[in-house]
Design a protein around this motif. Structure first.
Motif, PDB file in Angstrom:
ATOM      1  N   HIS A  52       0.855  -1.178   0.000  1.00 20.18           N
ATOM      2  CA  HIS A  52       0.000   0.000   0.000  1.00 20.18           C
ATOM      3  C   HIS A  52       0.894   1.231   0.000  1.00 20.18           C
ATOM      4  N   SER A  65      -3.301   5.022  -0.707  1.00 19.45           N
ATOM      5  CA  SER A  65      -4.440   4.313  -0.121  1.00 19.45           C
ATOM      6  C   SER A  65      -4.538   4.559   1.382  1.00 19.45           C
ATOM      7  N   GLN A 101      -6.850   4.385   6.660  1.00 11.84           N
ATOM      8  CA  GLN A 101      -7.029   3.879   5.294  1.00 11.84           C
ATOM      9  C   GLN A 101      -8.049   4.754   4.590  1.00 11.84           C
ATOM     10  N   ARG A 108      -8.566   4.586   0.896  1.00  9.00           N
ATOM     11  CA  ARG A 108      -9.107   3.962  -0.313  1.00  9.00           C
ATOM     12  C   ARG A 108      -9.077   2.445  -0.186  1.00  9.00           C
ATOM     13  N   LEU A 111      -8.284  -1.234  -1.112  1.00 10.72           N
ATOM     14  CA  LEU A 111      -7.080  -1.780  -1.748  1.00 10.72           C
ATOM     15  C   LEU A 111      -7.385  -2.530  -3.033  1.00 10.72           C
ATOM     16  N   HIS A 154      -9.605   0.846  -5.170  1.00 14.90           N
ATOM     17  CA  HIS A 154      -8.977   2.168  -5.024  1.00 14.90           C
ATOM     18  C   HIS A 154     -10.010   3.298  -4.878  1.00 14.90           C
TER      19      HIS A 154
END
Length: 271
Positions: A155, A208, A231, A233, A235, A238
């Protein structure tokens, strides 16, 4: 344009005056270098810590020269989107190169090659701020959860501090993280327009995750700014996760290879 004899005669004296004092700049530089009382290669080696370091850097430069990803052909005719895509390719290629090097200090080698590129990258804050913050502030358990995948580029993170209303004035940050003792969760919120995070590199499209600086409140008491790993976005897709509004701020006067972005929190719970 036709130059007649009269014009040539008029120009003759001025041409002669210029030619009388003209010298090749390359010759001037060569003459000054010949006056040097020491070997410039020895000086470069002394500044870098030895001839082995000098040879190593020369090798790294050659690696960059031979790789078409780092070519500057057409660079000054690129659109912002093309520069961003090129910078992403460079950032990923640098990681690949560093992983293949037989080096006792791969991070230092990567940083040196970065300085040779002459272009800021969307992943700069991932390495300079996101991973460094986790290394220096996180517990061992947190590092196992967040740092290891970050170093492996599983990430990409950024550092979200600056807001529309406040930048380096940390006490004035308006993004809040309210702790709920009943659920043991932190609730992140952007209570005002000026609480919008603004300008973090890599935030607009690339990252992300983020280290988010927010003022910690619990039981009505303000405990000041604290860093939170968030977090932003999904994974897989996106796309922004629930409670997050994030995007690119658009073209700037400079740094257009970087996707500087904005970030707002509706109501986001973090356990």
């Amino acid at each position: 344009m036709v130059i007649d004899d009269r014009t040539r005669r008029l120009q003759a004296q001025s041409n002669a005056a210029i030619k009388a004092v003209w010298s090749d700049p390359k010759q001037d530089l060569a003459m000054e270098r010949e006056k040097c009382s020491f070997d410039s290669t020895d000086l470069a080696a002394a500044l870098l810590g030895g001839h082995e370091q000098l040879r190593k850097r020369a090798m790294l430069v050659e690696v960059l020269k031979k790789d078409p990803v780092f070519s500057k052909d057409g660079f000054y005719h690129m659109s912002r989107e093309q520069r961003y895509e090129r910078a992403l390719q460079i950032g990923l290629r640098l990681v690949e190169i560093v992983q293949t090097l037989d080096s006792d200090d791969p991070f230092a080698d990567g940083e040196f090659m970065h300085t040779c590129i002459d272009e800021p990258l969307p992943t700069d804050l991932h390495w300079a701020m996101y991973t460094k913050a986790i290394q220096n502030l996180a517990t061992v358990e947190q590092q196992e959860q967040w740092l290891t995948p970050a170093l492996m580029m599983q990430h990409v993170g950024t550092y979200a501090q600056t807001e529309l209303g406040h930048g380096t004035f940390l006490r004035g940050l308006e993004t809040t993280a309210t702790y709920d003792p009943a659920t043991q969760e932190f609730i992140l919120h952007s209570p005002t327009n000026t609480a919008t995070k603004w300008w973090p590199g890599g935030l607009g499209k690339t990252c992300s995750h983020a280290i988010v600086m927010a003022r910690l409140f619990t039981q009505g008491q303000d405990h000041g700014p604290h860093p939170f790993i968030v977090q932003l976005r999904d994974l897989d897709t996106h796309k922004p996760v629930a409670g997050i509004e994030v995007g690119d701020i658009g073209s700037k006067f400079g740094f257009n290879a970087i996707d500087n972005g904005f970030l707002r929190f509706g109501i986001m719970d973090m356990s």
